[in-house]
Design a protein around this motif. Structure first.
Motif, mmCIF file in Angstrom:
data_model
loop_
_atom_site.group_PDB
_atom_site.id
_atom_site.type_symbol
_atom_site.label_atom_id
_atom_site.label_comp_id
_atom_site.label_asym_id
_atom_site.label_seq_id
_atom_site.Cartn_x
_atom_site.Cartn_y
_atom_site.Cartn_z
ATOM 1 N N LEU A 256 35.178 -30.857 -18.213
ATOM 2 C CA LEU A 256 34.243 -31.456 -17.259
ATOM 3 C C LEU A 256 34.461 -30.912 -15.851
ATOM 4 C CD1 LEU A 256 31.979 -33.568 -16.997
ATOM 5 C CD2 LEU A 256 33.729 -35.262 -16.463
ATOM 6 N N LEU A 257 35.720 -30.806 -15.432
ATOM 7 C CA LEU A 257 36.017 -30.260 -14.108
ATOM 8 C C LEU A 257 35.622 -28.790 -14.027
ATOM 9 C CD1 LEU A 257 39.546 -31.843 -13.444
ATOM 10 C CD2 LEU A 257 37.385 -32.443 -12.336
ATOM 11 N N GLY A 258 35.845 -28.051 -15.116
ATOM 12 C CA GLY A 258 35.463 -26.648 -15.128
ATOM 13 C C GLY A 258 33.965 -26.462 -14.941
ATOM 14 N N VAL A 259 33.177 -27.311 -15.588
ATOM 15 C CA VAL A 259 31.718 -27.210 -15.501
ATOM 16 C C VAL A 259 31.205 -27.701 -14.148
ATOM 17 C CG1 VAL A 259 29.544 -28.064 -16.452
ATOM 18 C CG2 VAL A 259 31.394 -27.360 -17.998
ATOM 19 N N LEU A 260 31.710 -28.866 -13.694
ATOM 20 C CA LEU A 260 31.173 -29.484 -12.476
ATOM 21 C C LEU A 260 31.708 -28.849 -11.192
ATOM 22 C CD1 LEU A 260 31.250 -33.280 -13.434
ATOM 23 C CD2 LEU A 260 29.332 -31.671 -13.561
ATOM 24 N N VAL A 261 32.999 -28.518 -11.184
ATOM 25 C CA VAL A 261 33.621 -28.025 -9.955
ATOM 26 C C VAL A 261 33.641 -26.496 -9.907
ATOM 27 C CG1 VAL A 261 35.712 -28.046 -8.539
ATOM 28 C CG2 VAL A 261 35.044 -30.102 -9.804
ATOM 29 N N LEU A 262 34.042 -25.863 -11.003
ATOM 30 C CA LEU A 262 34.190 -24.406 -11.011
ATOM 31 C C LEU A 262 32.945 -23.687 -11.513
ATOM 32 C CD1 LEU A 262 37.834 -24.201 -12.383
ATOM 33 C CD2 LEU A 262 37.064 -24.292 -10.006
ATOM 34 N N LYS A 263 31.931 -24.466 -11.924
ATOM 35 C CA LYS A 263 30.648 -23.904 -12.389
ATOM 36 C C LYS A 263 30.828 -22.978 -13.599
ATOM 37 C CE LYS A 263 28.895 -26.082 -8.924
ATOM 38 N NZ LYS A 263 28.291 -27.405 -9.163
ATOM 39 N N GLU A 264 31.796 -23.301 -14.454
ATOM 40 C CA GLU A 264 31.972 -22.526 -15.682
ATOM 41 C C GLU A 264 30.834 -22.860 -16.648
ATOM 42 O OE1 GLU A 264 36.877 -22.446 -15.520
ATOM 43 O OE2 GLU A 264 35.842 -23.457 -17.166
ATOM 44 N N ARG A 265 30.421 -21.868 -17.414
ATOM 45 C CA ARG A 265 29.343 -22.066 -18.377
ATOM 46 C C ARG A 265 29.910 -22.109 -19.784
ATOM 47 N NH1 ARG A 265 24.210 -18.315 -16.415
ATOM 48 N NH2 ARG A 265 23.942 -19.302 -14.351
ATOM 49 N N LEU A 266 29.354 -23.002 -20.584
ATOM 50 C CA LEU A 266 29.799 -23.139 -21.972
ATOM 51 C C LEU A 266 28.767 -22.544 -22.917
ATOM 52 C CD1 LEU A 266 31.058 -26.857 -21.931
ATOM 53 C CD2 LEU A 266 32.423 -24.776 -21.655
ATOM 54 N N PRO B 72 40.038 -19.667 -18.341
ATOM 55 C CA PRO B 72 39.010 -20.634 -17.938
ATOM 56 C C PRO B 72 39.465 -22.055 -18.239
ATOM 57 C CG PRO B 72 38.072 -18.846 -19.260
ATOM 58 C CD PRO B 72 39.549 -18.719 -19.360
ATOM 59 N N MET B 73 38.986 -23.004 -17.454
ATOM 60 C CA MET B 73 39.390 -24.401 -17.648
ATOM 61 C C MET B 73 39.001 -24.899 -19.035
ATOM 62 S SD MET B 73 41.084 -25.781 -15.107
ATOM 63 C CE MET B 73 40.794 -27.554 -14.998
ATOM 64 N N ALA B 74 37.856 -24.440 -19.552
ATOM 65 C CA ALA B 74 37.422 -24.895 -20.874
ATOM 66 C C ALA B 74 38.406 -24.448 -21.945
ATOM 67 C CB ALA B 74 36.024 -24.356 -21.183
ATOM 68 N N THR B 75 38.830 -23.181 -21.875
ATOM 69 C CA THR B 75 39.802 -22.671 -22.842
ATOM 70 C C THR B 75 41.129 -23.387 -22.692
ATOM 71 O OG1 THR B 75 38.745 -20.504 -22.790
ATOM 72 C CG2 THR B 75 40.977 -20.608 -23.670
ATOM 73 N N LEU B 76 41.570 -23.545 -21.451
ATOM 74 C CA LEU B 76 42.830 -24.243 -21.178
ATOM 75 C C LEU B 76 42.776 -25.667 -21.714
ATOM 76 C CD1 LEU B 76 45.511 -23.660 -19.574
ATOM 77 C CD2 LEU B 76 44.444 -24.858 -17.668
#
Length: 302
Positions: A119-129, A241-245
């Motif tokens: 959630l933080l990766g998507v909202l804060v770091l703008k990572e795409r899933l 990436p935060m999602a992978t982590l």
């Protein structure tokens, strides 16, 4: 950075994350060995011995200047002070939970944490899933929701652990500091409070350190047990990436979960069994999607 360099960075980050989460997964075993020591003293000892060990290692490398430079940089010390407070709160909550026979509640916190990271990766770091990642996360989230519903009385422990460590990872990812120097600065920030706590315990006759060789040795060992996985985690947080982590982190709570059930005899409900299965299905789906994507990228001509 070339493509091969980036892949090497990713592989190093992946290995660091796996080892860090594996060590954290087995941490309840070590914490149980000092269950005769109060949680505040355990955390205070972790802080002091971690700092001493970090300073010793940096001194042996001739690299104490890196820590001093961080301590003198207000722009780095502001976020590191925040991360220090987050990790100290996390440690205190975790040690209390394990020593109060709430290992499963603690493991749920770290089952929740990957979702917080995503959630933080998507909202804060703008990572795409990718679509496959979203499906995997949805399955894992369903498993976590079932597990949380089956343990409402201790849910506060789980939420506190998930949020403190999730935001800790975000702060460390965004702070441009080497892992060991960063952890050294964090423990230096916490050291005065830790020393005050130990001083108060010593004055009141309630300190466990020094009473016997076994307990004292284990408390000293807290330095290495604390430092090694945190340095590895900070390394992984900078490279993945935060999602992978976040999804890799399921390794730690799975091991903690197994410790609670198999080693410490905590009861396991049918709902927890179902949720455990869903979480691992989600993790396998995520791994499959990552493998497929990596293979597809290798086949695309440059």
């Amino acid at each position: 950075m070339t493509g091969s360099d980036h892949q090497a960075e990713q592989r190093a980050g992946l290995l660091a994350a796996i080892v860090a989460y594996g060590l954290w997964g087995l941490l309840p075993i070590f914490v149980k060995l000092v269950d005769n020591v109060g949680s505040p003293e355990v955390v205070a000892q972790r802080i002091i011995w971690s700092l001493l060990l970090i300073v010793a290692i940096l001194s042996a490398r001739g690299a104490t200047g890196s820590l001093i430079a961080v301590l003198r940089d207000p722009g780095l010390m502001r976020p590191l002070t925040l991360s220090a407070l987050l990790i100290a709160t996390n440690w205190l909550t975790y040690v209390w939970a394990v020593n109060s026979a709430h290992v499963l509640a603690a493991s749920l916190g770290y089952f929740l944490n990957p979702l917080v990271n995503v959630l933080l990766g998507v909202l804060v770091l703008k990572e795409r899933l990718r679509r496959g990642q979203m499906v995997a996360i949805a399955v894992a989230a369903l498993g976590v929701a079932i597990m949380a519903a089956a343990a409402l009385s201790t849910l506060w422990i789980s939420v506190a652990l998930a949020l403190t460590f999730g935001f800790y990872g975000l702060v460390r990812k965004l702070t441009p500091v080497a892992p060991m120097a960063g952890l050294g600065a964090e423990t230096a920030v916490l050291a005065p409070v830790a020393l005050a706590c130990l001083g108060w315990l010593a004055a009141s006759g309630g300190i466990a350190f020094g009473h016997d060789v076994r307990t004292s040795g284990l408390l000293i060992g807290m330095g290495a047990v604390t430092m090694v996985p945190l340095v590895l985690f900070a390394t992984a947080a900078r490279r993945l990436p935060m999602a992978t982590l976040g999804l890799l982190q399921y390794l730690a709570p799975t091991l903690q979960f197994l410790c609670g059930v198999l080693l410490f005899g905590e009861s396991l409900s049918q709902g927890q069994i179902v949720s455990f299965g869903l979480i691992w299905v989600g993790l396998l789906l995520f791994a499959l999607d990552s493998y497929t994507s990596a293979r597809r990228n290798r086949l695309v001509p440059v």
